[in-house]
Design a protein around this motif. Structure first.
Motif: not given
Length: 543
Positions: A330, A332, A334, A353, A355, A388-389
């Protein structure tokens, strides 16, 4: 539309009958009885003209909501004889050149068009234009001498050129347009499907000469040789490119892509199917703000590159295969605010992920359940990614397979919903009735919803009307594609909501078909016409 024009005339005339001058004029006037009779015989045509006039007036008011039309002197002007009206110069002729140029650019450039235009069925034949707009600078120049002078001396109006399957006569047209662009950056789109094609070869060579001015390009092309002239540094102004080079030699494709990647201002990349599954090593990851990937493996090598994308805002994934071999990897990102995904594959949602995600588009022309037993299990990886995010999704565009996600609390902040299909023949465990407000104006589902778009709706008549009426205090926009004959109650209610200030558009249901192409030979052996019947999504041509 029943009224008596004859009575109205005689009443107005009787007020003035004491004047001798009026009696003298009456004898020289036309017979009003014949005119009134003709209008009454064509009452339906007159009614249609009046309705169209009202639509035009409503459109003008909607386009300029902060500058309402001044009607305080309307009665005086309507009662003033035409020969006594003072001559006036059209307002548009008094606009500053900068504002007039903006207005014309809005008309001729495709990115300024109402999105509904892109959803209409159109037959695209061989043409040169300013994009998807039916209006070109040439058309504007035919209106009057002042417009022609202005258009011919405004280079940026000509700097967007869309060429589709050109004919020999289009070479001179493109050459003329390029000459009018002066030194403006160029936005070029070229689609060529026939081979050999002398007209396309000549036009591409004209484009290659101007490579130093390319700003945005979108090429579907089979011609390779003209691009051998490009070298790294040939496209210093290039910001965005979309290419599809299906029959090219792999080495040539790599050279062209490396040349495009060398632009210091490049921020949007769409390789289409041109890279044969291999990510080019010259990809400027740190510059990217928008990236589209087609038919690639979602592998560890690819995921390892995403952390370099510190400025990436939009990520589009089409037909991505699982290359993770069961590994739980996984990554991320941002900065990504918009995710477009055409397939409900678990490995895609498990791999990211996001966010900052606020805009989510979930496509898929068919319901691909695969190994999932229920729609709820199908969307479970997507819900897990959102949780999750810890992101706040505010805009969602979905097709029927993903509609059950609307019941999840992760979308409580959703303000824009664009649903492609809500069909009675296509069960999705979603009922439009669940959007009806509870007593007191509370919303149990999607409480923050303000804009609702339904491309195709075939529910029971009256349900849509009830939903819209119950949310009339919070819902600002409602666009729906519906069969008006099958939903008379819905259409009537939406009409009242439009009068109350809600932005309501009711149109025909959109087709799920995408594109049909066929060739048509002309009388001239060299004139071979390629016609394309296109439907909603232009991006499908790149998948």
């Amino acid at each position: 539309m029943a009224f008596n024009l004859h009575t109205s005339y005689t009443t107005r005339y009787s007020i003035r009958r004491s004047s001798p001058e009026v009696k003298a004029q009456r004898e020289s006037r036309l017979s009003w009885d014949q005119i009134v009779s003709a209008l009454q015989n064509h009452e339906h045509l007159l009614g249609r003209a009046i309705c169209q006039g009202k639509d035009i007036l409503r459109c003008l008011i909607r386009k300029r909501p902060f500058c309402p039309i001044d009607t305080s002197n309307a009665l005086v002007w309507l009662n003033t004889p035409a020969n006594l009206l003072p001559p006036s110069r059209p307002v548009i002729h008094g606009l500053p050149p900068e504002i007039l140029g903006r207005i014309f650019a809005f008309i001729v450039h495709s990115d300024c068009l109402d999105k509904r235009y892109q959803y209409r069925e159109e037959v695209w034949v061989n043409f040169v234009s300013s994009g998807t707009s039916p209006t070109t600078p040439v058309v504007l120049g035919h209106v009057c001498r002042a417009w022609r002078t202005f258009v011919h001396n405004t280079p940026f109006l000509w700097a967007t050129i869309f060429v589709h399957s050109p004919l020999p006569r289009h070479v001179d047209i493109v050459s003329f347009w390029l000459a009018r662009t002066a030194d403006c950056p160029l936005d070029l789109r070229f689609e060529q499907f026939l081979f050999p094609d002398p007209a396309s070869l000549a036009i591409i060579e004209l484009f290659i000469v101007q490579a130093h001015r390319w700003r945005k390009i979108a090429f579907i092309i089979n011609l390779e040789e003209p691009f051998d002239k490009l070298r790294p540094g040939s496209t210093p102004l290039l910001e965005e490119f979309r290419i599809r080079l299906p029959k090219w030699d792999r080495a040539r494709v790599a050279r062209v892509i490396d040349t495009l990647h060398a632009s210091p201002v490049l921020h949007t990349i769409n390789w289409g199917k041109s890279i044969a599954g291999q990510i080019p090593p010259s990809t400027p990851w740190r510059q990217l703000r928008e990236l589209s990937l087609h038919n690639l493996e979602l592998s560890e090598t690819l995921l390892a590159a995403f952390p370099q994308c510190s400025n990436l805002l939009t990520l589009r994934l089409y037909g991505m295969r699982n290359g993770l071999a069961g590994q739980n990897t996984c990554v991320a990102i941002p900065s990504v605010e918009r995710l477009v995904c055409d397939q409900p594959y678990m490995h895609i949602f498990n791999a990211f992920t996001l966010p900052s995600l606020v805009d989510l588009k979930l496509g898929g022309l068919q319901r691909r359940i695969g190994a999932f037993e229920t729609p709820e299990a199908q969307i479970a990886p997507l819900i897990s990614m959102i949780e999750r995010s810890a992101c706040t999704v505010q805009a969602l565009e979905v097709e029927a397979w993903a509609l059950p996600i609307l019941y999840h609390d992760t979308l409580s902040h959703l303000t824009i919903l664009h649903a492609a299909d809500i069909l009675s023949s296509y069960p999705s465990n979603f009922r439009l009735e669940d959007l009806i407000s509870e007593t007191g104006g509370r919303h149990s589902l999607l409480p923050a919803l303000q804009h609702l778009f339904l491309d195709r709706y075939e529910g029971r008549d009256g349900v849509l009307a009830t939903v819209a009426w119950s949310r009339r205090r919070t819902l600002r926009t409602l666009h729906v594609g519906v069969d008006a004959e099958q939903h008379p109650r819905d259409v009537i209610t939406l009409g009242w909501l439009r009068k109350d200030g809600m932005t309501v558009e009711v149109g025909e249901p959109l087709s799920r078909s995408r594109m049909i192409s066929f060739a048509r030979p002309q009388t001239d052996a060299e004139d071979v016409s390629m016609s394309t019947l296109r439907f909603p999504d232009f991006d499908t041509i790149w998948t």
